[in-house]
Design an enzyme around this catalytic site. Sequence first.
Site, PDB file in Angstrom:
ATOM      1  N   ASP A  31     -28.171  22.283 -44.631  1.00 29.84           N
ATOM      2  CA  ASP A  31     -28.650  23.617 -44.260  1.00 29.84           C
ATOM      3  C   ASP A  31     -27.491  24.423 -43.662  1.00 29.84           C
ATOM      4  O   ASP A  31     -26.390  23.914 -43.511  1.00 29.84           O
ATOM      5  CB  ASP A  31     -29.829  23.519 -43.280  1.00 29.84           C
ATOM      6  CG  ASP A  31     -29.480  22.785 -41.990  1.00 29.84           C
ATOM      7  OD1 ASP A  31     -28.576  21.920 -42.026  1.00 29.84           O
ATOM      8  OD2 ASP A  31     -30.086  23.069 -40.943  1.00 29.84           O
ATOM      9  N   HIS A  38     -28.777  16.136 -50.572  1.00 25.48           N
ATOM     10  CA  HIS A  38     -29.407  17.439 -50.307  1.00 25.48           C
ATOM     11  C   HIS A  38     -28.405  18.353 -49.608  1.00 25.48           C
ATOM     12  O   HIS A  38     -27.976  18.078 -48.484  1.00 25.48           O
ATOM     13  CB  HIS A  38     -30.640  17.212 -49.429  1.00 25.48           C
ATOM     14  CG  HIS A  38     -31.329  18.471 -49.013  1.00 25.48           C
ATOM     15  ND1 HIS A  38     -32.237  19.107 -49.816  1.00 25.48           N
ATOM     16  CD2 HIS A  38     -31.237  19.213 -47.895  1.00 25.48           C
ATOM     17  CE1 HIS A  38     -32.689  20.185 -49.197  1.00 25.48           C
ATOM     18  NE2 HIS A  38     -32.086  20.282 -48.019  1.00 25.48           N
ATOM     19  N   ASP A  80     -31.726   9.152 -54.741  1.00 30.21           N
ATOM     20  CA  ASP A  80     -30.548  10.029 -54.836  1.00 30.21           C
ATOM     21  C   ASP A  80     -30.907  11.281 -55.623  1.00 30.21           C
ATOM     22  O   ASP A  80     -30.515  11.442 -56.773  1.00 30.21           O
ATOM     23  CB  ASP A  80     -29.386   9.278 -55.493  1.00 30.21           C
ATOM     24  CG  ASP A  80     -28.117  10.131 -55.505  1.00 30.21           C
ATOM     25  OD1 ASP A  80     -27.992  11.020 -54.632  1.00 30.21           O
ATOM     26  OD2 ASP A  80     -27.261   9.911 -56.383  1.00 30.21           O
ATOM     27  N   GLU A 114     -29.994  13.516 -47.313  1.00 25.66           N
ATOM     28  CA  GLU A 114     -29.200  14.656 -46.868  1.00 25.66           C
ATOM     29  C   GLU A 114     -27.812  14.155 -46.458  1.00 25.66           C
ATOM     30  O   GLU A 114     -27.574  12.961 -46.305  1.00 25.66           O
ATOM     31  CB  GLU A 114     -29.891  15.375 -45.689  1.00 25.66           C
ATOM     32  CG  GLU A 114     -29.283  16.732 -45.400  1.00 25.66           C
ATOM     33  CD  GLU A 114     -30.232  17.713 -44.703  1.00 25.66           C
ATOM     34  OE1 GLU A 114     -31.430  17.425 -44.587  1.00 25.66           O
ATOM     35  OE2 GLU A 114     -29.743  18.784 -44.290  1.00 25.66           O
TER      36      GLU A 114
HETATM   37  O1  9MR Z   1     -31.347  13.633 -38.246  1.00 28.19           O
HETATM   38  C1  9MR Z   1     -32.473  14.317 -37.747  1.00 28.19           C
HETATM   39  C2  9MR Z   1     -33.609  13.352 -37.569  1.00 28.19           C
HETATM   40  O2  9MR Z   1     -33.268  12.352 -36.635  1.00 28.19           O
HETATM   41  C3  9MR Z   1     -34.851  14.108 -37.117  1.00 28.19           C
HETATM   42  O3  9MR Z   1     -35.947  13.212 -37.063  1.00 28.19           O
HETATM   43  C4  9MR Z   1     -35.144  15.251 -38.085  1.00 28.19           C
HETATM   44  C5  9MR Z   1     -36.296  16.117 -37.631  1.00 28.19           C
HETATM   45  O4  9MR Z   1     -35.944  16.887 -36.506  1.00 28.19           O
HETATM   46  O5  9MR Z   1     -34.018  16.094 -38.212  1.00 28.19           O
HETATM   47  C6  9MR Z   1     -32.861  15.444 -38.666  1.00 28.19           C
HETATM   48  O6  9MR Z   1     -31.832  16.366 -38.649  1.00 28.19           O
HETATM   49  C7  9MR Z   1     -31.859  17.434 -39.551  1.00 28.19           C
HETATM   50  C8  9MR Z   1     -31.908  18.713 -38.747  1.00 28.19           C
HETATM   51  O7  9MR Z   1     -33.141  18.835 -38.087  1.00 28.19           O
HETATM   52  C9  9MR Z   1     -31.630  19.948 -39.581  1.00 28.19           C
HETATM   53  N1  9MR Z   1     -30.407  19.797 -40.329  1.00 28.19           N
HETATM   54  C10 9MR Z   1     -30.411  18.627 -41.171  1.00 28.19           C
HETATM   55  C11 9MR Z   1     -30.563  17.384 -40.344  1.00 28.19           C
HETATM   56  C12 9MR Z   1     -30.466  16.127 -41.196  1.00 28.19           C
HETATM   57  O8  9MR Z   1     -31.571  15.938 -42.018  1.00 28.19           O
END
Ligand code: 9MR
Length: 747
Positions: free
Chosen positions: A343, A670, A718, A727
């Site tokens: 993102d 992602h 994947d 991601e």
């Molecule tokens: O890595 C994060 C994970 O531990 C959390 O459970 C999740 C929900 O808050 O978010 C993950 O982090 C994401 C973040 O919120 C937004 N950018 C991408 C991150 C990786 O997926």
Amino acid sequence: MKRRRTALLSLAALLATALTALPAGPAGADEAEQLRNGTFDTTTEPWWTTGNVTAGLSDGRLCADVPGGTADRWDAAVGQNDVTLVKGESYRFSFKASGSPQDHVVRAIVGLQTAPYDTWYEVSPQLSVSGDTYAYTFTSPVDTTQAQVAFQAGGAADPWRLCLDDVSLLGGVPPEVYRPDTGPRVRVNQAGYLPAGPKNATLVTDATTRLPWRLRNAAGKAVAHGWTVPRGTDASSGQNVHTIDFGAFRGRGTGYTLVADGETSRPFAVGTGAYEQLRLDSLKYYYTQRSGIAIRDDLRPGYGRPAGHVNTAPNQGDADVPCQSGGCDYTLDVTGGWYDAGDHGKYVVNGGISTWELLSTYERSLLARTGEPGRLGDGSLALPESGNKVPDILDESRWELEFLLKMQVPDGQPLAGMAHSKVHDAQWTGLPLLPSDDPQKRELHAPTTQATLNLAATAAQAARLYRPYDRAFAARALTAARKAWTAALAHPEVYPDPNDGTGGGAYPDDNASDEFYWAAAELYLTTGEKQFAGHVLSSPLHTADVFGPLGFDWGRTAAAGRLDLATVPSRLPGRDQVRRSVIKAADRYLATAGAQPYGMPYAPEGNLYDWGSNAQVLNNAHVIATAYDLTGAAKYRDAAVQSMDYVLGRNALNISYVTGYGEVSSHHQHSRWYAHELDPNLPDPPRGTLAGGPNSGIQDPYAQSRLKGCTGQFCYIDDIQSWSTNETAVNWNAALAWMASFAADQG
Ligand code: 9MR
């Protein structure tokens, strides 16, 4: 040939038109067609187009003239609204599509027809390349009567023509059973083993008694042999497995294979090159995650792109960002930093642990007996700053540190000294989308105690590491760290809103005691001051077990403080005890790795793999590696190095989770800009990018449609749509970089 009819109803006109339902024509007993007129025999109604697209009938198809020069896929589209979906039901989405000139990509979606335009299923085939018939099965994550099927064709430089026929959304079809292609049953580290290091592999087999194995060199000659060890049913995968130990082999070379039970493994190397390369690639990853600066194609061929979020249209930019819902009466310049993941958000909390682990990679190289700081030196990472006589790893980390410092609430404000938790878009954006093309409004989110302490910890750590290179920056960092610490003490329980997850992640956390401990530890190690030692020694976390099965992460940061108290020289009373606590934790992870037939130091409770499990595996390995640095005992070095095997291919899916390493590696992570899977003009993620990895939660609809009921290691796919298993993220690559650097040092 039928005469082409131009001009369809405009989108607005269509939304206002009452539509008559056609009689349902189910193909099978319970199968029901959800679309009206997907065959275009006599009319194109009730399909709509965006105002810039002209569509009509052509040979019993719908053909649409798409203008060139639009920015995004959704800027030019054809679709149908008011489609009904039933939650949990499977649908077959099929269509014929062709493009002229060929090679164009169409983004076919099933989603919400009104704002916020949620996308429940999407595919982006390249047309007229390998046939023009497309069919996909997915499971609806929602109940709705307001679904839309749309074909988005914008984003091309020149005009082109899209033709569609036999568009169908058939409900009630049996869900597709997804079977990953896991290749040969002998599972190895596909990137390579160290010549003097441990060499283990896993065999998936029905056999319950030992089997012979052979190691073959590139010429096919057997160079070692032995017997497998049956290990029974492996809980992490549900497979019956044996292990193979060929650690006695001491040769070097490439193209080795391991043969057992009639199966030949994927090829691998025995040498030191892979880890030397991975140390650099995993760190080079950060330059292409940078915000606020154009990425130079000469430094990263294929990855050049314009600067993101610098207030050049269509970006609204990060140069003067207001607070969300009027939370403050100032704006901040928060340009720079790294994008968090796939993102365009930038988060102080996750930025903090990532910066800490990169700085710790450098600090370890200075302190550990096998450390080699020269390998991370000036010029090592091909950065714009290379040549400035500062180690490149410090240049890269500083890009983020400067951003973290900018997130601090200015003097004179009620929360002065605290740090805003994050800056990101007001709404989630679709894929693909270059950072420079993001049109969304950017907002600062409320300061939190955790973000403030992330700033305090990393700025304090920076103060001691940058001092030899830039005294002024070191002093500025320490001042900011002290100010943040004081502000956190004054506001000790200001936590992030767990529901603040629109347009960016929430990073929910309702406890800041670990961040207090970590920040106090860093401030103490840098200043030696009694006040910080006092906080460290009186924290209940100082003597608690902070090394759980899931490993440390952005939300569990006490381990970061403990590891630094154990390794960075200080006069802390009871330091031996601190060091022993790390060794004790390493012993536990060692036992876990020994019990795992796939050899990783990770066994989450209930076999529930967590979000970003690959980084958790690596962070547990980081603790084991630190025990080696503290004791010099070979068992820790070997178990830490062996953990890399899992990430690089010795796993149930037979995949290397690091892009470009091994014969089969994750490369559809992602990401909005490494989105080759969706747009052939964009690149795959750069070599050295770690995928988040198996996640039992499978929170995204794509993973849910493929992986429901998955066991541990199998909860991964994947595909670019799977944001919960696949991601890329700055904290995950930091865990990879620390471990790759450690492993390279053991060569
Ligand atoms: O890595 C994060 C994970 O531990 C959390 O459970 C999740 C929900 O808050 O978010 C993950 O982090 C994401 C973040 O919120 C937004 N950018 C991408 C991150 C990786 O997926």
